[in-house]
Design a protein around this motif. Structure first.
Motif, PDB file in Angstrom:
ATOM      1  N   TRP A   1       0.813  -1.209   0.000  1.00 14.66           N
ATOM      2  CA  TRP A   1       0.000   0.000   0.000  1.00 14.66           C
ATOM      3  C   TRP A   1       0.849   1.263   0.000  1.00 14.66           C
ATOM      4  CZ3 TRP A   1      -4.637  -0.197  -1.619  1.00 14.66           C
ATOM      5  CH2 TRP A   1      -5.388  -1.358  -1.454  1.00 14.66           C
ATOM      6  N   ARG A   2       2.068   1.194   0.501  1.00  9.66           N
ATOM      7  CA  ARG A   2       2.940   2.372   0.504  1.00  9.66           C
ATOM      8  C   ARG A   2       3.212   2.825  -0.933  1.00  9.66           C
ATOM      9  NH1 ARG A   2       8.335   3.271  -0.175  1.00  9.66           N
ATOM     10  NH2 ARG A   2       9.187   5.075   0.901  1.00  9.66           N
TER      11      ARG A   2
ATOM     12  N   VAL B   1       1.432   2.110  -3.635  1.00 12.23           N
ATOM     13  CA  VAL B   1       0.178   2.548  -4.255  1.00 12.23           C
ATOM     14  C   VAL B   1      -0.161   3.973  -3.824  1.00 12.23           C
ATOM     15  CG1 VAL B   1      -2.308   2.117  -4.353  1.00 12.23           C
ATOM     16  CG2 VAL B   1      -0.709   0.205  -4.492  1.00 12.23           C
ATOM     17  N   LEU B   2      -0.019   4.269  -2.536  1.00 10.68           N
ATOM     18  CA  LEU B   2      -0.342   5.606  -2.044  1.00 10.68           C
ATOM     19  C   LEU B   2       0.659   6.646  -2.551  1.00 10.68           C
ATOM     20  CD1 LEU B   2      -1.451   4.760   1.602  1.00 10.68           C
ATOM     21  CD2 LEU B   2      -2.889   5.405  -0.342  1.00 10.68           C
TER      22      LEU B   2
ATOM     23  N   ALA C   1      -0.312   7.330  -6.143  1.00 13.37           N
ATOM     24  CA  ALA C   1      -1.538   8.136  -6.180  1.00 13.37           C
ATOM     25  C   ALA C   1      -1.227   9.589  -5.825  1.00 13.37           C
ATOM     26  CB  ALA C   1      -2.576   7.557  -5.222  1.00 13.37           C
ATOM     27  N   GLY C   2      -0.356   9.805  -4.840  1.00 11.37           N
ATOM     28  CA  GLY C   2       0.031  11.164  -4.478  1.00 11.37           C
ATOM     29  C   GLY C   2       0.781  11.866  -5.593  1.00 11.37           C
TER      30      GLY C   2
END
Length: 196
Positions: free
Chosen positions: A119-120, A122-123, A126-127
């Protein structure tokens, strides 16, 4: 010695024709149909491609094209070709699956399905994309694109802090030049392009 009838023997259906009328139907779906569909799950992809092709063709044929004098290729040409291609692929895939063709399992992937999602990354990605969308207006494509390419490389694991920004800047300026200057697709240049 006389033979006794076997009480466990199955009754003859011709003996009592009304015996099967009172039988309760099995509410479960026919397992053979379920297995047949499961073995041909690629038919779902064919249906999806067919529906997508119909959607693209419908949208292309109802396109409001009031363009004259631009040559034989209009704005609906590419969507019509893509929609027809989707329909042809859908039909060919469906015929192949019904004839017994099956897709091969992916053997090249080396993925441990027991590992949790990253998830790191992916986030971070996205950022980076959200920052690009916010910064492209005030900074222009060359600067925002360089930050996008550099941020994506960093999020995906590259840690060359001296080389990556230079490659990202060169790629961003090259992309800006190709689209804005060569292809005539206007991209926001920002304050940096006003100085250069």
């Amino acid at each position: 010695m006389t033979a006794h009838p076997n009480p466990k023997a199955t009754p003859d259906p011709d003996a009592n024709p009304d015996a099967n009328l009172n039988a309760t139907p099995d509410p479960r779906p026919n397992p053979s149909v379920k297995n047949w569909l499961r073995e041909r799950s690629e038919l779902g992809v064919g249906v999806l491609l067919f529906l997508l092709g119909v959607l693209v063709l419908t949208d292309a044929l109802t396109l409001d094209t009031d363009v004259t004098g631009r040559g034989p290729v209009g704005p609906a040409t590419v969507p019509v070709v893509v929609g027809c291609g989707l329909l042809v692929v859908a039909v060919l895939l469906t015929v192949d699956v019904l004839r017994g063709g099956r897709g091969e399992a992916e053997a090249g992937e080396d993925i441990d399905l027991t590992e949790p999602a990253d998830w790191r990354t992916v986030l971070l990605l996205a950022g980076v994309f959200l920052s690009f969308a916010v910064l492209i207006g005030p900074l222009g494509f060359p600067v925002a694109g360089a930050l996008l390419f550099w941020g994506a490389a960093y999020a995906l694991g590259s840690r060359h802090l001296h080389r990556d920004p230079l490659i990202a800047a060169a790629l961003s300026f090259f992309t800006y030049g190709v689209f804005d200057k060569l292809l005539g697709v206007p991209l926001p240049g920002g304050p940096l392009m006003g100085v250069i």
